[in-house]
Design an enzyme around this catalytic site. Structure first.
Site, PDB file in Angstrom:
ATOM      1  N   THR A  87       0.871  -1.175   0.000  1.00 24.21           N
ATOM      2  CA  THR A  87       0.000   0.000   0.000  1.00 24.21           C
ATOM      3  C   THR A  87       0.906   1.222   0.000  1.00 24.21           C
ATOM      4  OG1 THR A  87      -1.628  -1.204   1.308  1.00 24.21           O
ATOM      5  CG2 THR A  87      -1.869   1.190   1.200  1.00 24.21           C
ATOM      6  N   LYS A 162      -7.874   1.327  -3.081  1.00 22.18           N
ATOM      7  CA  LYS A 162      -7.518   0.892  -1.725  1.00 22.18           C
ATOM      8  C   LYS A 162      -7.693   2.027  -0.702  1.00 22.18           C
ATOM      9  CE  LYS A 162      -5.128  -1.295   1.579  1.00 22.18           C
ATOM     10  NZ  LYS A 162      -5.478  -2.546   2.200  1.00 22.18           N
ATOM     11  N   LYS A 237      -1.721   4.911   8.627  1.00 24.88           N
ATOM     12  CA  LYS A 237      -0.932   5.007   7.385  1.00 24.88           C
ATOM     13  C   LYS A 237      -1.862   5.218   6.190  1.00 24.88           C
ATOM     14  CE  LYS A 237       1.595   2.248   4.071  1.00 24.88           C
ATOM     15  NZ  LYS A 237       2.216   1.002   3.654  1.00 24.88           N
TER      16      LYS A 237
HETATM   17  P1  NAD Z   1       6.279  -5.761   7.129  1.00 27.12           P
HETATM   18  O1  NAD Z   1       6.984  -4.598   7.744  1.00 27.12           O
HETATM   19  O2  NAD Z   1       6.029  -6.977   7.960  1.00 27.12           O
HETATM   20  O3  NAD Z   1       7.092  -6.236   5.817  1.00 27.12           O
HETATM   21  C1  NAD Z   1       7.828  -5.387   4.975  1.00 27.12           C
HETATM   22  C2  NAD Z   1       9.131  -6.090   4.633  1.00 27.12           C
HETATM   23  O4  NAD Z   1       9.880  -5.299   3.700  1.00 27.12           O
HETATM   24  C3  NAD Z   1      10.044  -6.264   5.865  1.00 27.12           C
HETATM   25  O5  NAD Z   1      10.335  -7.632   6.058  1.00 27.12           O
HETATM   26  C4  NAD Z   1      11.287  -5.444   5.507  1.00 27.12           C
HETATM   27  O6  NAD Z   1      12.501  -6.013   6.020  1.00 27.12           O
HETATM   28  C5  NAD Z   1      11.243  -5.473   3.998  1.00 27.12           C
HETATM   29  N1  NAD Z   1      12.040  -4.415   3.378  1.00 27.12           N
HETATM   30  C6  NAD Z   1      12.139  -3.111   3.744  1.00 27.12           C
HETATM   31  N2  NAD Z   1      12.975  -2.463   2.900  1.00 27.12           N
HETATM   32  C7  NAD Z   1      13.401  -3.375   1.999  1.00 27.12           C
HETATM   33  C8  NAD Z   1      14.275  -3.297   0.885  1.00 27.12           C
HETATM   34  N3  NAD Z   1      14.863  -2.149   0.519  1.00 27.12           N
HETATM   35  N4  NAD Z   1      14.498  -4.437   0.158  1.00 27.12           N
HETATM   36  C9  NAD Z   1      13.902  -5.603   0.504  1.00 27.12           C
HETATM   37  N5  NAD Z   1      13.071  -5.734   1.555  1.00 27.12           N
HETATM   38  C10 NAD Z   1      12.817  -4.624   2.290  1.00 27.12           C
HETATM   39  O7  NAD Z   1       4.918  -5.185   6.539  1.00 27.12           O
HETATM   40  P2  NAD Z   1       3.628  -6.033   6.069  1.00 27.12           P
HETATM   41  O8  NAD Z   1       2.653  -6.098   7.176  1.00 27.12           O
HETATM   42  O9  NAD Z   1       4.083  -7.275   5.395  1.00 27.12           O
HETATM   43  O10 NAD Z   1       3.013  -5.018   4.996  1.00 27.12           O
HETATM   44  C11 NAD Z   1       3.567  -4.869   3.690  1.00 27.12           C
HETATM   45  C12 NAD Z   1       2.680  -3.922   2.896  1.00 27.12           C
HETATM   46  O11 NAD Z   1       1.355  -4.458   2.814  1.00 27.12           O
HETATM   47  C13 NAD Z   1       2.546  -2.522   3.489  1.00 27.12           C
HETATM   48  O12 NAD Z   1       2.571  -1.587   2.441  1.00 27.12           O
HETATM   49  C14 NAD Z   1       1.202  -2.572   4.191  1.00 27.12           C
HETATM   50  O13 NAD Z   1       0.601  -1.296   4.277  1.00 27.12           O
HETATM   51  C15 NAD Z   1       0.430  -3.494   3.273  1.00 27.12           C
HETATM   52  N6  NAD Z   1      -0.694  -4.196   3.926  1.00 27.12           N
HETATM   53  C16 NAD Z   1      -0.526  -4.804   5.130  1.00 27.12           C
HETATM   54  C17 NAD Z   1      -1.593  -5.457   5.726  1.00 27.12           C
HETATM   55  C18 NAD Z   1      -1.434  -6.137   7.065  1.00 27.12           C
HETATM   56  O14 NAD Z   1      -2.450  -6.507   7.661  1.00 27.12           O
HETATM   57  N7  NAD Z   1      -0.217  -6.351   7.563  1.00 27.12           N
HETATM   58  C19 NAD Z   1      -2.830  -5.515   5.073  1.00 27.12           C
HETATM   59  C20 NAD Z   1      -2.979  -4.917   3.830  1.00 27.12           C
HETATM   60  C21 NAD Z   1      -1.892  -4.261   3.254  1.00 27.12           C
END
Ligand code: NAD
Length: 290
Positions: A87, A162, A237
């Site tokens: 997102t 979204k 966010k």
């Molecule tokens: P998260 O923080 O668990 O995962 C993000 C991952 O990206 C981390 O493991 C981090 O180490 C990695 N990362 C950061 N910089 C990086 C780079 N330069 N290269 C490679 N990897 C890198 O977050 P999440 O909960 O998995 O969410 C991911 C996305 O999905 C977000 O944009 C969030 O808004 C969206 N989202 C999350 C949910 C939820 O319920 N968790 C639901 C819908 C959407």
């Protein structure tokens, strides 16, 4: 298909695992998180992307997406598709799509709803922006990771869908919680409140499916001490992204703005960080007018 998966956090890891379990060849990279079962670890995002048919990213925000896109785009083979499921702001989604197109690549913004539970079960909903050709290429992968993929329009349309959806969700959750808190103070039983509203014109997903009152309605995070679920931090966010988009598009969104302000206070000044976004109800319960 040969797939690269960059960003293997709470959402990315189960999504990548499901693709590998379905028989696809998945190379994964994350700067911190471990590579899940069935996914082959790559030394960098670019190394994962080299030779892949589809590169999927699942990252925290638009700034990181832009940085990762700058690494993977030069490594991708012509005709491959970069599919971002994070997102992020609409502007970043459009900028990355334009860079991909300039390098002869397809691009999709495909944010999801369904949370970690949906990612694990393979029942996410994808809201997708980009060309029909790119959507057709990635379609079979959406079917593995989710139960529904809606092609919303050109680049940025997925992110637009979204944040509009989540702006409604944030505003509606606040309205539902403040109404419960008012009902309490008027001496109205919560179960009766639910019975009436859930079958009257005040009904909503936040009342009928994800009721913020413990012990009332179907099981929800309220019945689990307000552990997320969907964290208030993530709601904040998304509300900020919707305000940023509204600013850029000159759209008047007073309720969205107020919801962003209330969630900011809740997360940053009160005890809302790490709580489910429905924990607005105990917050209102404790408060008084003025
Ligand atoms: P998260 O923080 O668990 O995962 C993000 C991952 O990206 C981390 O493991 C981090 O180490 C990695 N990362 C950061 N910089 C990086 C780079 N330069 N290269 C490679 N990897 C890198 O977050 P999440 O909960 O998995 O969410 C991911 C996305 O999905 C977000 O944009 C969030 O808004 C969206 N989202 C999350 C949910 C939820 O319920 N968790 C639901 C819908 C959407």
């Amino acid at each position: 298909m040969k797939i690269a998966f960059v960003g293997l956090g709470n959402m990315g890891a189960p999504m990548a695992r499901n693709l590998a379990a379905a028989g696809h060849e998945v190379a994964g990279f994350d700067t911190a998180a471990p590579v899940p079962e069935g996914v082959v670890p790559a030394a960098s995002a670019a190394a994962a992307a080299a030779g892949a048919d589809v590169v999927i990213t699942m990252l925290p925000n638009g700034t990181i997406l832009r940085a990762v896109a700058a690494q993977v785009i030069p490594a991708m083979r012509p005709g491959a598709v970069l599919c971002d499921c994070s997102t992020v702001d609409v502007e970043s989604a459009r900028a990355v799509a334009a860079e991909a197109a300039a390098s002869g690549l397809g691009a999709l913004d495909a944010p999801v709803s369904g949370g970690v539970g949906g990612a694990t079960a393979g029942t996410l909903t994808f809201m997708v922006g980009g060309t029909g050709a790119a959507f057709a290429t990635v379609g079979p992968l959406f079917e593995i990771m989710g139960q529904k993929a809606v092609h919303c329009g050109e680049a940025g349309a997925g992110q637009a869908a979204k944040i509009c959806n989540n702006m409604i969700l944030g505003v509606t959750m606040i309205a539902t919680c403040e109404a419960f808190a008012l009902a309490d103070k008027l001496g109205l039983d919560r179960q009766k409140m639910f019975d009436v509203v859930s079958t009257s014109s005040g009904y909503s997903w936040t009342m009928n499916v994800y009721c913020p009152a413990p012990g009332v309605g179907p099981k929800s995070p309220a019945d689990n001490g307000y552990r997320p679920g969907f964290a208030a931090d993530l709601m904040l966010k998304d509300l900020r992204l919707s305000q940023q988009a509204a600013e850029g598009a000159d759209a008047d969104t007073p309720m969205g703005a107020l919801a962003a302000e209330l969630y900011a206070r809740f997360v940053e000044e009160e005890d809302g960080s790490g709580m489910d976004f429905s924990a607005m109800l105990p917050r209102f319960e404790k408060r008084h007018r003025g």
